[in-house]
Design a protein around this motif. Structure first.
Motif, PDB file in Angstrom:
ATOM      1  N   ILE A   1      49.783  28.354  28.049  1.00  0.00           N
ATOM      2  CA  ILE A   1      48.526  27.589  28.198  1.00  0.00           C
ATOM      3  C   ILE A   1      47.490  28.451  28.912  1.00  0.00           C
ATOM      4  O   ILE A   1      47.603  28.732  30.102  1.00  0.00           O
ATOM      5  N   ASP A   2      46.512  28.927  28.151  1.00  0.00           N
ATOM      6  CA  ASP A   2      45.432  29.698  28.767  1.00  0.00           C
ATOM      7  C   ASP A   2      44.164  28.862  28.913  1.00  0.00           C
ATOM      8  O   ASP A   2      43.258  29.220  29.655  1.00  0.00           O
ATOM      9  N   ASN A   3      44.111  27.745  28.152  1.00  0.00           N
ATOM     10  CA  ASN A   3      42.930  26.884  28.261  1.00  0.00           C
ATOM     11  C   ASN A   3      43.301  25.491  27.789  1.00  0.00           C
ATOM     12  O   ASN A   3      44.389  25.289  27.210  1.00  0.00           O
TER      13      ASN A   3
ATOM     14  N   ARG B   1      52.990  22.951  39.136  1.00  0.00           N
ATOM     15  CA  ARG B   1      53.229  22.741  40.579  1.00  0.00           C
ATOM     16  C   ARG B   1      53.950  23.959  41.170  1.00  0.00           C
ATOM     17  O   ARG B   1      53.561  24.500  42.200  1.00  0.00           O
ATOM     18  N   ASP B   2      54.961  24.445  40.446  1.00  0.00           N
ATOM     19  CA  ASP B   2      55.701  25.627  40.918  1.00  0.00           C
ATOM     20  C   ASP B   2      54.788  26.839  41.013  1.00  0.00           C
ATOM     21  O   ASP B   2      54.835  27.610  41.970  1.00  0.00           O
ATOM     22  N   PHE B   3      53.915  26.982  40.013  1.00  0.00           N
ATOM     23  CA  PHE B   3      53.012  28.138  39.988  1.00  0.00           C
ATOM     24  C   PHE B   3      52.112  28.122  41.230  1.00  0.00           C
ATOM     25  O   PHE B   3      51.893  29.132  41.881  1.00  0.00           O
TER      26      PHE B   3
ATOM     27  N   LYS C   1      41.741  25.488  37.835  1.00  0.00           N
ATOM     28  CA  LYS C   1      41.418  26.893  37.561  1.00  0.00           C
ATOM     29  C   LYS C   1      42.516  27.545  36.733  1.00  0.00           C
ATOM     30  O   LYS C   1      42.257  28.300  35.796  1.00  0.00           O
ATOM     31  N   ILE C   2      43.757  27.192  37.057  1.00  0.00           N
ATOM     32  CA  ILE C   2      44.900  27.816  36.350  1.00  0.00           C
ATOM     33  C   ILE C   2      44.921  27.396  34.881  1.00  0.00           C
ATOM     34  O   ILE C   2      45.219  28.181  33.989  1.00  0.00           O
ATOM     35  N   LEU C   3      44.515  26.145  34.606  1.00  0.00           N
ATOM     36  CA  LEU C   3      44.521  25.637  33.225  1.00  0.00           C
ATOM     37  C   LEU C   3      43.288  26.061  32.435  1.00  0.00           C
ATOM     38  O   LEU C   3      43.202  25.847  31.236  1.00  0.00           O
TER      39      LEU C   3
ATOM     40  N   GLY D   1      41.769  29.217  32.082  1.00  0.00           N
ATOM     41  CA  GLY D   1      41.575  30.638  31.829  1.00  0.00           C
ATOM     42  C   GLY D   1      41.729  31.553  33.011  1.00  0.00           C
ATOM     43  O   GLY D   1      41.483  32.747  32.905  1.00  0.00           O
ATOM     44  N   ARG D   2      42.161  31.055  34.174  1.00  0.00           N
ATOM     45  CA  ARG D   2      42.241  31.912  35.361  1.00  0.00           C
ATOM     46  C   ARG D   2      43.657  32.058  35.910  1.00  0.00           C
ATOM     47  O   ARG D   2      43.846  32.506  37.036  1.00  0.00           O
ATOM     48  N   LYS D   3      44.650  31.731  35.081  1.00  0.00           N
ATOM     49  CA  LYS D   3      46.057  31.868  35.520  1.00  0.00           C
ATOM     50  C   LYS D   3      46.354  33.342  35.832  1.00  0.00           C
ATOM     51  O   LYS D   3      46.939  33.678  36.830  1.00  0.00           O
ATOM     52  N   SER D   4      45.884  34.225  34.961  1.00  0.00           N
ATOM     53  CA  SER D   4      46.225  35.652  35.102  1.00  0.00           C
ATOM     54  C   SER D   4      45.504  36.304  36.279  1.00  0.00           C
ATOM     55  O   SER D   4      45.908  37.351  36.758  1.00  0.00           O
ATOM     56  N   VAL D   5      44.426  35.696  36.755  1.00  0.00           N
ATOM     57  CA  VAL D   5      43.706  36.292  37.903  1.00  0.00           C
ATOM     58  C   VAL D   5      43.847  35.423  39.151  1.00  0.00           C
ATOM     59  O   VAL D   5      43.191  35.663  40.159  1.00  0.00           O
ATOM     60  N   PHE D   6      44.718  34.418  39.084  1.00  0.00           N
ATOM     61  CA  PHE D   6      44.789  33.490  40.222  1.00  0.00           C
ATOM     62  C   PHE D   6      45.290  34.179  41.495  1.00  0.00           C
ATOM     63  O   PHE D   6      45.010  33.752  42.598  1.00  0.00           O
ATOM     64  N   HIS D   7      45.966  35.325  41.319  1.00  0.00           N
ATOM     65  CA  HIS D   7      46.437  36.051  42.509  1.00  0.00           C
ATOM     66  C   HIS D   7      45.274  36.648  43.302  1.00  0.00           C
ATOM     67  O   HIS D   7      45.415  37.104  44.417  1.00  0.00           O
ATOM     68  N   THR D   8      44.047  36.641  42.700  1.00  0.00           N
ATOM     69  CA  THR D   8      42.877  37.164  43.437  1.00  0.00           C
ATOM     70  C   THR D   8      42.124  36.028  44.138  1.00  0.00           C
ATOM     71  O   THR D   8      41.043  36.254  44.684  1.00  0.00           O
ATOM     72  N   ASN D   9      42.684  34.817  44.103  1.00  0.00           N
ATOM     73  CA  ASN D   9      41.996  33.664  44.685  1.00  0.00           C
ATOM     74  C   ASN D   9      41.575  33.911  46.130  1.00  0.00           C
ATOM     75  O   ASN D   9      42.399  34.308  46.971  1.00  0.00           O
ATOM     76  N   ARG D  10      40.275  33.757  46.416  1.00  0.00           N
ATOM     77  CA  ARG D  10      39.694  33.886  47.757  1.00  0.00           C
ATOM     78  C   ARG D  10      39.679  35.326  48.282  1.00  0.00           C
ATOM     79  O   ARG D  10      39.258  35.574  49.406  1.00  0.00           O
ATOM     80  N   LYS D  11      40.114  36.264  47.472  1.00  0.00           N
ATOM     81  CA  LYS D  11      40.110  37.669  47.908  1.00  0.00           C
ATOM     82  C   LYS D  11      38.753  38.302  47.592  1.00  0.00           C
ATOM     83  O   LYS D  11      38.033  37.847  46.695  1.00  0.00           O
ATOM     84  N   TYR D  12      38.413  39.361  48.338  1.00  0.00           N
ATOM     85  CA  TYR D  12      37.143  40.077  48.149  1.00  0.00           C
ATOM     86  C   TYR D  12      37.001  40.502  46.693  1.00  0.00           C
ATOM     87  O   TYR D  12      37.895  41.112  46.125  1.00  0.00           O
TER      88      TYR D  12
END
Ligand SMILES: Cc1ncc(C[n+]2csc(CCOP(=O)(O)OP(=O)(O)O)c2C)c(N)n1
Ligand SMILES: CC(=O)[C@@H](O)[C@H](O)COP(=O)(O)O
Ligand SMILES: [Mg+2]
Length: 637
Positions: free
Chosen positions: A11-13, A33-35, A83-85, A87-98
């Motif tokens: 699921i990318d969108n 939820r796990d993600f 956000k994860i649903l 289109g931002r699952k692949s970049v969610f690890h940058t959440n709140r980062k510079y």
């Protein structure tokens, strides 16, 4: 390693989500939820709120045609699943980062983020604006606002509801009711919602009517409205009072289980066909599905790093004891002062643990008030107490105090009432980003007459400012201090009254002077100590008072130095540096002045270190400016 997210991985969108069968949504919610748990346990952010709306988020994107249908989140701290649903699952690890994605919905980031948020209680107003704009264009767009029970205690939410009820625009307000704000929710509205949620008779009636509705699948919207009207009047009788939302002309549905994704899909599909303003009351659990978060909902609102298996927060060990957080210095000092002075009270708009007013609340509960997410009310409530001779300490995060600007002017300063406004989170706050940086307060407060504005260099200074403010009792004080830790581990010194409007020389120098205000001055001290190694001797003046400015000290500086830097953790336009320039340009042979502070742009999210560096107000930036100023002529900024 087996793929932990077999369904979510595809699921990318929302289009991908819509291809699934309704029964697949339950495992999708579990994987989502796990993600979120996996992500936030190792990249700190907001946590419990997003877990509480996993099913709601999936159902909303499954039923509605987002982003054509607009989805507006209130506060937006609960929008990680969204956000994860989208289109931002692949970049969610940058959440709140510079330079990474924002921790809140942001229009620049995605078309699915229909409105930027971060401050509470705005979603209904924004959604109504969108709904009416669509109606005027003849567009069949659905507009949904998702607002929490805490955010509903914000007055602006009622301004939105009041106006929504007077327009027949197509707006669906979803009330996400988990009985929590950051701390437990407060107020009469909370009790009312609890009454609706727990009223047995009413709920039974609701279920019966709802099932009846379901049986008449072919019922046109007209007939349904009739049934709803019937339900409304019977409901009022059952509840012995009219339903608050229906009395504002919004059709009320619920309360429903906000974690039953299949039931939510059914209801949302039904509601799609009912025109006009509607409210769906969902009952959820903050932190749902992660036991430690369900059991300690305040701590897991924004938990920092934690062990995903045990839920134990991961605290980095330090050899030496750390200085305290400024908020704890405030909280402990307020308790000390309240014990000394019976006139002192504490007031917080829904941030008791955030600003550490819970220290006073725990020890002297009758002397502290959590008024809900209601900054405007908090200030004028404080003004009312001050008008009766009390000394209220009203603590509001700097960026949230923007909500109460007129109250500070009209209700406090104009009447010269002795309210002590403690603006926590003043200056750059870090990962919360542009909505939360408290960088405008010096510029927007300085023009207000009667007001005293101070900012402490360290914890001892903060304590003395609080002590002096309650002694002064001549009019309003504002004490601004930043998020995070101070400088001193040995800070609980006896109180010392400060001379009003007097700054202090904290380091002697020869080649140039740095005038600073607030704890950012410690960056200047570090810079000066390093510049001394290359024989550049910098004097440091901690001005303490933005208003009244210490003009005697400024005159001494003007006569001694031809090169001056001003330094503030605040907007340059109209801030501390501007005030110093105003003084100097009223005198002959004006020195060369370079102002360091927040430039005329919104500063995004990142660590305070990264953001100070970006603004040139960290040690290195100060050193570079000082070196340049001493060695060549720089144009006055
Ligand atoms: C104007 C404003 N004041 C205070 C806050 C701080 N704040 C962020 S979330 C929150 C609680 C929100 O409660 P609720 O709307 O019920 O959402 P929940 O966390 O329960 O999902 C508060 C007080 C804010 N974001 N904006
Ligand atoms: C979403 C929101 O507004 C609050 O949760 C805020 O992020 C708290 O900030 P602190 O973490 O600085 O208390
Ligand atoms: Mg809530």
């Amino acid at each position: 390693m087996p793929n932990r997210y077999p369904l979510l991985g595809k699921i990318d969108n929302p289009e991908d989500l819509k291809k699934l069968k309704e029964e697949d949504l339950v495992p999708v919610c579990s994987e989502l939820r796990d993600f979120i748990i996996d992500s936030v346990s190792c990249n700190p952010g907001h946590f419990g709120a997003s877990l509480g709306v996993v099913e709601l988020t999936v159902a909303l994107h499954y039923v509605f045609n987002t982003p054509y249908d607009r989805l507006v989140w209130d506060v937006g701290h609960q929008a990680y699943a969204h956000k994860i649903l989208t289109g931002r699952k692949s970049v969610f690890h940058t959440n709140r980062k510079y330079k990474g994605i924002s921790g809140f919905p942001n229009r620049k980031e995605s078309p699915f983020d229909s409105f930027g948020v971060g401050h509470s209680s705005t979603s209904i107003s924004a959604a109504l604006g969108m709904a009416i704009a669509a109606q005027k264009k003849g567009e069949q767009r659905q507009v949904i606002a998702v607002i929490g029970d805490g955010s509903l205690t914000g007055g602006m939410a009622f301004e939105g509801l009041n106006n929504a009820g007077a327009n027949n625009a197509n707006i669906l307000v979803i009330l996400n009711d988990n009985n929590m704000a950051i701390d437990p929710n407060v107020g009469a509205l909370k009790e009312y919602l609890l009454d609706i949620t727990t009223s047995k008779t009413y709920n039974k009636f609701k279920t019966d009517v709802w099932n009846a509705l379901g049986k008449f699948e072919n019922l046109g919207p007209k007939a349904r409205r009739l049934v709803q009207k019937l339900e409304g009047s019977v409901k009022s009788a059952l509840l012995h009072r009219s339903n608050l939302f229906e009395s504002l002309n919004l059709r009320y549905f619920g309360p429903v289980d906000g974690h039953d994704v299949e039931y939510l899909v059914k209801i949302l599909n039904d509601l799609k066909d009912i025109p006009g303003p509607k409210l769906l009351h969902c009952i959820t659990t903050k932190g749902k599905g992660y036991k430690p978060a369900e059991e300690n909902q305040t701590a897991f609102h924004a938990p920092g790093l934690f062990d995903r298996e045990t839920g134990k927060q991961i605290v980095v060990k330090h050899e030496k004891p750390l200085p305290p957080k400024y908020q704890d210095v405030f909280g402990e000092t307020l308790l000390e002062l309240a014990i000394m002075n019976p006139k002192i009270y504490g007031i917080t708009p829904a941030m008791p643990s955030g600003c550490s007013m819970n220290i006073l609340m725990d020890k002297l509960p009758e002397r502290a008030f959590d008024v809900g997410i209601a900054e405007q009310h908090a200030v004028t409530f404080a003004a009312g107490m001050a008008a009766e001779g009390d000394i209220p300490f009203c603590n509001i995060y700097s960026s949230f105090s923007q909500r109460a600007y007129d109250q500070i002017i009209h209700d406090v300063a104009l009447q010269n009432l002795p309210v002590v406004m403690c603006l926590d989170r003043a200056g750059i706050v870090g990962e919360d980003g542009a909505t939360h940086h408290g960088v405008f307060d010096m510029a927007f407060l300085r023009p207000i007459p009667n007001i005293t504005i101070v900012s402490p260099l360290n914890e001892v200074e903060l304590r003395n400012m609080m002590f002096t403010a309650q002694l002064d009792n001549q009019g309003p004080w504002v004490i601004r201090y930043p998020r995070g830790r101070g400088e001193l581990t040995d800070w609980k010194k006896p109180f010392r009254a400060l001379a009003k409007g007097k700054g202090q020389l904290v380091r002697e120098g020869r080649d140039l002077a740095i005038l600073c205000i607030g704890p950012i001055g410690n960056e200047a001290i570090k810079a000066a100590n390093e510049l001394s190694l290359i024989d550049i001797e910098v004097a440091i003046y901690d001005m303490r008072f933005l208003k009244p400015l210490d003009e005697e000290l400024l005159e001494e500086v003007r006569l001694r130095f031809q090169k001056i830097i001003t330094l503030e953790d605040g907007a340059l336009a109209g801030g501390f540096g501007s005030a110093v320039l105003e003084y100097f340009c009223s005198k002959a042979n004006m020195p060369q002045v370079v102002r360091l502070g927040i430039p005329d742009k919104f500063i995004e999210h990142g660590s305070p270190t990264e953001l100070y560096r970006e603004c040139g107000i960290d040690k290195e930036g100060i050193k570079a400016t000082a070196f340049k100023l001493v060695n060549e002529n720089i144009r006055v900024k």
